[in-house]
Design a protein around this motif. Structure first.
Motif, PDB file in Angstrom:
ATOM      1  N   THR A 120      -9.062   7.512  -3.376  1.00  0.00           N
ATOM      2  CA  THR A 120      -8.645   6.205  -3.862  1.00  0.00           C
ATOM      3  C   THR A 120      -9.158   6.034  -5.281  1.00  0.00           C
ATOM      4  O   THR A 120      -9.823   6.923  -5.834  1.00  0.00           O
ATOM      5  CB  THR A 120      -9.196   5.079  -2.976  1.00  0.00           C
ATOM      6  N   ARG A 163      -7.748   2.828   8.620  1.00  0.00           N
ATOM      7  CA  ARG A 163      -8.157   2.535   7.248  1.00  0.00           C
ATOM      8  C   ARG A 163      -7.108   1.704   6.513  1.00  0.00           C
ATOM      9  O   ARG A 163      -7.449   0.747   5.818  1.00  0.00           O
ATOM     10  CB  ARG A 163      -8.432   3.828   6.488  1.00  0.00           C
ATOM     11  N   PHE A 164      -5.833   2.059   6.653  1.00  0.00           N
ATOM     12  CA  PHE A 164      -4.889   1.252   5.886  1.00  0.00           C
ATOM     13  C   PHE A 164      -4.612  -0.082   6.544  1.00  0.00           C
ATOM     14  O   PHE A 164      -4.220  -1.038   5.862  1.00  0.00           O
ATOM     15  CB  PHE A 164      -3.619   2.030   5.478  1.00  0.00           C
ATOM     16  N   LEU A 223       0.857  -1.189   0.000  1.00  0.00           N
ATOM     17  CA  LEU A 223       0.000   0.000   0.000  1.00  0.00           C
ATOM     18  C   LEU A 223       0.892   1.236   0.000  1.00  0.00           C
ATOM     19  O   LEU A 223       1.711   1.417   0.906  1.00  0.00           O
ATOM     20  CB  LEU A 223      -0.900  -0.003   1.238  1.00  0.00           C
ATOM     21  N   ASP A 283      -7.088  -1.874   7.667  1.00  0.00           N
ATOM     22  CA  ASP A 283      -8.181  -2.639   7.058  1.00  0.00           C
ATOM     23  C   ASP A 283      -7.875  -2.991   5.593  1.00  0.00           C
ATOM     24  O   ASP A 283      -8.297  -4.046   5.104  1.00  0.00           O
ATOM     25  CB  ASP A 283      -9.486  -1.821   7.106  1.00  0.00           C
ATOM     26  N   ALA A 284      -7.155  -2.099   4.903  1.00  0.00           N
ATOM     27  CA  ALA A 284      -6.933  -2.285   3.465  1.00  0.00           C
ATOM     28  C   ALA A 284      -5.825  -3.268   3.142  1.00  0.00           C
ATOM     29  O   ALA A 284      -5.765  -3.793   2.020  1.00  0.00           O
ATOM     30  CB  ALA A 284      -6.613  -0.923   2.813  1.00  0.00           C
ATOM     31  N   TRP A 315      -3.441   5.512  -2.717  1.00  0.00           N
ATOM     32  CA  TRP A 315      -4.258   6.589  -2.159  1.00  0.00           C
ATOM     33  C   TRP A 315      -3.477   7.889  -2.241  1.00  0.00           C
ATOM     34  O   TRP A 315      -2.244   7.901  -2.201  1.00  0.00           O
ATOM     35  CB  TRP A 315      -4.577   6.383  -0.682  1.00  0.00           C
TER      36      TRP A 315
END
Length: 441
Positions: free
Chosen positions: A412, A434-435, A364, A437-438, A390
């Motif tokens: 995104t 959030r990241f 990511l 979770d991603a 992102w």
């Protein structure tokens, strides 16, 4: 989803922005959140933001012909397993205690037959005023669970009790309120059936604290299940770069490094091994973070490459786009009648694009975009051009650079999520959640 249904009433205080984090916390635990936004609350957070985070319609008025044709406020008040008022302002507590029903929020609070949890947030003098003390006592006599506010510095500059409690503490209180009311099969239900109601015996609570010293501490402090980045390596860049013109002068920008340092701190709290590549800033190193200090863009690029591999790269640093091709070895002197020296500029390496398109690309890659106009359009273009997953964009035409608060847009490939202005530490925690979770499991 078969989790508990929570009706969240957002009151009109400065703490309203924290309702966004509360919505995410409830949903992450498997709950369903429907938001009721008061007129005052809408001054601080928009219906669009709450709708995006909850993925449910947001209700704002008693005079909605479509919903009220079927007595929508009655349905809202009865469909929830728990009604949470957060933040509960002094005015909202007073109207609840008086039994007023002059808007959607107070009407459904009067009509509900479900448990109600109120989370106060207000100025210390307002909290300690005799009228508020009386109203809180009245509400508790009526069966409303009113939390005690935290003590600390306030937005108005005063200090004392009145701050909104930490989201982790609110969530623990919600869990207690839901005990015995969680639908079977819910992720929140205890194994073998509903959890027993929490003891109200102070001695029992003291014993539970002795058995678990982390009672009341943030979720990230509670074992691996609450440390979602445990075993991950997060690489963060922060601050400006200084590109020397001569031994005295340099090209730079106004980046303070505060947002990048806050992200590094939040990632470490979430269990990650964090490498922070910091430009020239005077900020303390967050606990548990490995810091590499650099000055120029070339040094930052080398430090980033040396820190790889990483699972996540968060490129927050405001890297200077250009440097002087050949900086002077001695201070450039200004002589009478001479014009300014001609500086031959050369482009600095594009650290974000190089990382995003390189062989050692993290799973990511997150870039930042500081803009003064057309923020979202430029962020979308930058994400595609750089190859980032992102882009976190913000408008820096005000006092964001060097300030303690930020309002960002998370761009995104699929969507744009806009967060209201909040402290940079809160922005950091939301981004880390959030990241986490991603990331691929």
């Amino acid at each position: 989803m078969n989790g508990p249904r929570i009706l969240l009433v957002v009151g009109g205080g400065i703490a309203a922005y924290k309702s966004c984090e509360l919505v995410r916390t409830i949903r992450k635990a498997g709950g369903i959140v429907t938001c009721v936004l008061t007129d005052g609350g809408a001054r601080f957070v928009t219906p669009m933001t709450l709708a995006a985070l909850s993925e449910q319609p947001v209700h704002t008025t008693l005079w909605d012909l479509k919903n009220e044709a079927e007595m929508g406020h009655i349905q809202l008040s009865r469909q929830a397993d728990l009604v949470v008022v957060c933040p509960a302002t002094a005015d909202l507590l007073a109207r609840m205690a008086a039994g007023l029903a002059d808007d959607l929020a107070t009407t459904l609070l009067l009509a509900t037959d479900k448990p109600v949890l109120a989370v106060p947030a207000m100025n210390v003098r307002m909290w300690q005023h005799a009228a508020t003390v009386r109203n809180v006592a009245t509400l508790r006599d009526m069966g409303v669970d009113v939390m005690e506010p935290d003590e600390g510095a306030m937005a108005c500059g005063e200090y004392g009790p009145g701050r909104l409690p930490e989201i982790a503490a609110i969530w623990q209180r919600i869990e207690r309120s839901l005990a015995g009311a969680v639908p079977e099969g819910s992720p929140l239900a205890a194994k073998g059936g509903a959890r027993p109601a929490p003891s109200t015996d102070p001695a029992a609570f003291s014993r539970s604290q002795a058995a678990d010293p982390l009672v009341g501490q943030p979720d990230f402090d509670r074992g691996t299940q609450h440390r979602p980045l445990l075993g991950r390596h997060v690489l963060v860049t922060a601050g400006p770069t200084h590109e020397p013109i001569d031994p005295v002068r340099y090209i730079a920008n106004r980046s303070s490094g505060k947002q990048g340092f806050a992200i590094a701190a939040a990632a470490a709290e979430a269990g990650a091994r964090v490498t922070l590549v910091a430009g020239p800033v005077h900020l303390p190193t967050p606990p548990g973070v490995d810091r590499v200090d650099v000055e120029t863009a070339l040094e930052m690029a080398a430090a980033v490459d040396a820190a790889l591999p990483a699972d996540v790269a968060v490129m927050v640093a405001a890297v200077a786009d250009w440097r002087v091709g050949r900086s002077a070895g001695q201070k450039l002197k200004k002589a009478p009648g001479d014009g300014p020296p001609a500086l031959e500029l050369t482009e600095n390496p594009d650290i974000l694009a190089t990382l995003a398109k390189g062989d050692k690309r993290p799973a990511l890659v997150i870039g930042f975009a500081a803009e003064t106009q057309d923020v979202i359009r430029y962020a979308r273009e930058k994400r595609a051009r750089k190859g980032a997953d992102w882009i976190v964009a913000n408008d820096v035409s005000g006092d964001v650079m060097g300030g303690d608060a930020n309002a960002v847009h998370i761009v995104t490939a699929e969507e744009v999520t806009s967060l209201p202005e909040m402290p940079k530490e809160d922005v950091a925690r939301i981004l880390v959640e959030r990241f986490a979770d991603a990331l691929p499991r």
